[in-house]
Scaffold this motif. Structure first.
Motif, mmCIF file in Angstrom:
data_model
loop_
_atom_site.group_PDB
_atom_site.id
_atom_site.type_symbol
_atom_site.label_atom_id
_atom_site.label_comp_id
_atom_site.label_asym_id
_atom_site.label_seq_id
_atom_site.Cartn_x
_atom_site.Cartn_y
_atom_site.Cartn_z
ATOM 1 N N GLU A 10 42.537 48.586 46.022
ATOM 2 C CA GLU A 10 42.045 49.870 46.535
ATOM 3 C C GLU A 10 41.434 50.706 45.427
ATOM 4 N N ALA A 11 42.127 50.762 44.268
ATOM 5 C CA ALA A 11 41.629 51.556 43.147
ATOM 6 C C ALA A 11 40.307 51.007 42.623
ATOM 7 N N LEU A 12 40.210 49.685 42.526
ATOM 8 C CA LEU A 12 38.983 49.062 42.037
ATOM 9 C C LEU A 12 37.807 49.364 42.957
ATOM 10 N N CYS A 13 37.980 49.163 44.257
ATOM 11 C CA CYS A 13 36.887 49.381 45.197
ATOM 12 C C CYS A 13 36.485 50.856 45.233
ATOM 13 N N ARG A 14 37.472 51.734 45.232
ATOM 14 C CA ARG A 14 37.170 53.174 45.239
ATOM 15 C C ARG A 14 36.406 53.565 43.987
ATOM 16 N N HIS A 15 36.782 52.993 42.840
ATOM 17 C CA HIS A 15 36.110 53.308 41.579
ATOM 18 C C HIS A 15 34.620 52.988 41.637
ATOM 19 N N ILE B 293 41.152 37.734 48.911
ATOM 20 C CA ILE B 293 41.181 37.962 47.466
ATOM 21 C C ILE B 293 42.531 37.396 47.026
ATOM 22 N N ALA B 294 42.539 36.143 46.580
ATOM 23 C CA ALA B 294 43.773 35.361 46.551
ATOM 24 C C ALA B 294 44.812 35.853 45.557
ATOM 25 N N ASP B 295 44.382 36.385 44.438
ATOM 26 C CA ASP B 295 45.357 36.728 43.407
ATOM 27 C C ASP B 295 44.686 37.682 42.434
ATOM 28 N N ASP B 296 45.444 38.138 41.430
ATOM 29 C CA ASP B 296 44.904 39.100 40.473
ATOM 30 C C ASP B 296 43.604 38.625 39.812
ATOM 31 N N PRO B 297 43.437 37.330 39.486
ATOM 32 C CA PRO B 297 42.151 36.901 38.934
ATOM 33 C C PRO B 297 40.956 37.210 39.842
ATOM 34 N N GLY B 298 41.192 37.297 41.156
ATOM 35 C CA GLY B 298 40.120 37.699 42.056
ATOM 36 C C GLY B 298 39.655 39.115 41.780
ATOM 37 N N LEU B 299 40.595 39.990 41.442
ATOM 38 C CA LEU B 299 40.225 41.357 41.087
ATOM 39 C C LEU B 299 39.399 41.381 39.811
ATOM 40 N N GLN B 300 39.727 40.473 38.896
ATOM 41 C CA GLN B 300 39.021 40.435 37.623
ATOM 42 C C GLN B 300 37.528 40.151 37.805
ATOM 43 N N ILE B 301 37.218 39.103 38.565
ATOM 44 C CA ILE B 301 35.801 38.760 38.733
ATOM 45 C C ILE B 301 35.104 39.803 39.597
ATOM 46 N N ARG C 145 43.701 40.151 32.109
ATOM 47 C CA ARG C 145 43.128 41.490 32.120
ATOM 48 C C ARG C 145 43.250 42.179 30.764
ATOM 49 N N GLY C 146 42.193 42.905 30.397
ATOM 50 C CA GLY C 146 42.218 43.746 29.209
ATOM 51 C C GLY C 146 41.747 43.089 27.937
#
Length: 521
Positions: free
Chosen positions: A21-26, A95-103, A160-161
């Protein structure tokens, strides 16, 4: 629906959904509501519906339903419920896992509204569709440069990071002339850490690159086809790792997995983990060393500046993991920094958050777990003698300037002490519980006082920091402990390069521990 009306619904209400949610809103893609079968109250100030409560008006009000559920069975069940409710397959994306957020963050950052529109379009059924649309042409161009007579080796920079990159990037000068060396990442990179051939690619897509002969990573994330041998370099210098089940599952994924252990404690942690989880793939633990430390020591010895600071570097706080309430000092962070400022007005106070926490904070997460971190950042910004180190990939400026480190259970405590030979004060407000629940299984807890002292209160913190400043005895103790603990100090990269043929040819090395290898291997 026009591009100005693009919006999403997020399926799931856990930590993963919070980050999404935070990523998309950003990046200007608002969430209209959440979908969850169990939560009955609003989440992040937005309505939450069960799938059965979704009307046609709800469905048509969003461009995409994004599934933010990591567990495969639960994710599939949620997908089936959405389909049975009449939601078209092309309106659902996993969005299967945290790596999905990364890409996703990389694509949003590089391609802005073009990436948002592609994500929400009906012809993007999977995140990989969006990724390939923007990145695949670069992949094809790079692959044409490979020499057919050389082994293809990938450096997988995932996590991440950017904090893990320097655990394997020192290998580049040792490998790039003899092999087709490529680096992969799902974050924007510093070019100095890239191989000459670099691919921006998700870890999911990296798992489809069957032309690779070997993949080297600084984490256990899946980042190569199952059949391709992996070498995972430990990014933890000792053995403090509270996600053993997570690591064991991923250590067991490749058919052949080499684990490059940094220290004796790390070596034993791997061995116990494999035994506990009864892993059955071919495994090999290498008494390797810690590449990052080797470079750190060179930089520390070359430093000629002042030691005018106290460094506070807490462990990961904005993630769900076992015993976080015992491991993290974040709830006490403002009190810690305030106490240091009051007791040592002549010193600069440097706060270095965990790189992953800082990245998530910059997305403006709204949940309760973020509040303590936000209070710390706001407090530091208001103090003239408090400085935030937000360099995700290089901590040596803070290491070099500081005379002592205050930490909790962050592995940076051991890295700092072994780099600078200066003391660490471990803040542990729940020390008795930590001892009861974790001390028997983790050398990190047992050996902390080889590097400094454990404190349980703010007054004790001030007293011990004062006694530690400039103590020559602790320096000698740390130096001796480093010598007996770390494998191949100063030569870890060369050791790997010299012995790489054992891995590429799958031959047995006399000093390595092989598990589940047959007599013929």
């Amino acid at each position: 629906m026009t591009k100005h009306q693009l919006s999403i619904a997020i399926v799931g209400t856990g930590n993963f959904a919070t980050n999404l949610e935070a990523l998309c809103r950003h990046y200007g893609l608002p969430t209209r509501f959440f979908v969850d079968e169990f939560r009955q109250s609003p989440f992040l100030d937005l309505a939450v519906y069960k799938v059965s409560q979704l009307s046609q008006a709800h469905i048509s009000s969003v461009s995409k339903f994004l599934l933010a559920i990591s567990h495969p069975e639960h994710q599939q069940a949620a997908y089936q419920r959405l389909r049975q409710q009449g939601i078209a397959a092309q309106q659902i994306m996993r969005i299967a896992d945290d790596p999905g957020l990364q890409i996703l963050q990389l694509l949003f950052g590089e391609y802005q509204q073009q990436a948002v529109a592609k994500l929400c379009s009906s012809d993007s059924g999977q995140l990989e569709d969006v990724e390939k649309h923007f990145l695949e042409p670069q992949w094809q161009q790079v692959l044409t440069t490979l020499k057919p007579n050389k082994a293809n080796i990938g450096l997988a920079y995932y996590g991440r990071g950017g904090g893990f990159r320097r655990h394997i990037s020192p290998l580049i000068p040792h490998l790039e002339h003899q092999y087709n060396l490529l680096s992969f990442s799902d974050e924007t990179m510093n070019q100095a850490e890239e191989a000459k051939r670099h691919l921006y690619m998700s870890s999911f897509s990296a798992c489809q690159q069957h032309w690779l002969d070997l993949v080297i990573s600084a984490h256990v994330f899946a980042c190569a086809p199952k059949s391709v041998p992996r070498v995972s370099f430990s990014h933890v210098i000792y053995d403090f790792n509270l996600t053993g089940d997570y690591h064991a599952a991923r250590i067991g994924e490749p058919d052949t997995h080499y684990l490059f252990a940094s220290s004796k404690a790390c070596f034993e942690w791997y061995r116990r983990l494999i035994e506990k989880h009864q892993l059955r793939n071919r495994l090999c633990i290498i008494p390797g060393g810690y590449l990052q430390l080797d470079r750190n020591i060179e930089l520390a010895q070359a430093y000629q500046g002042q030691q005018d600071s106290i460094l506070y570097a807490p462990t990961l706080a904005l993630a769900d993991y076992p015993h976080r309430d015992l491991a993290s000092s974040m709830e006490h962070a403002v009190a810690i920094v305030k106490a240091l400022l009051e007791a040592f007005p002549q010193m600069r106070i440097i706060v270095r958050p965990h790189p992953s926490d800082l990245r998530l904070y910059q997305l403006n997460r709204k949940d309760q777990i973020s509040q303590a971190f936000e209070r710390l950042m706001q407090y530091c910004e208001q103090q003239s003698n408090c400085f935030i180190d937000d360099n995700a990939t290089n901590y040596m400026d803070s290491y070099n300037r500081s005379a002592v480190l205050v930490s909790d259970t962050s592995s940076t405590a051991f890295t700092y002490a072994f780099t600078t030979q200066r003391p660490v004060v471990f803040f542990s407000a729940k020390e008795s519980q930590l001892q009861q629940q974790l001390a028997k299984q983790l050398k990190f807890i047992q050996d902390r006082e080889q590097l400094g002292q454990v404190v349980e209160s703010i007054p004790q913190l001030q007293q011990v920091v004062a006694s530690m400043l400039g103590s020559p005895l602790i320096t000698e103790q740390i130096n001796a402990f480093r010598r007996q603990t770390i494998f191949n100090p100063g030569t870890a990269a060369q050791y790997f390069s010299d012995n790489l043929s054992y891995i590429l040819n799958q031959q047995r090395h006399p000093d390595w521990l092989y598990i589940n290898w047959s007599d013929d291997d």
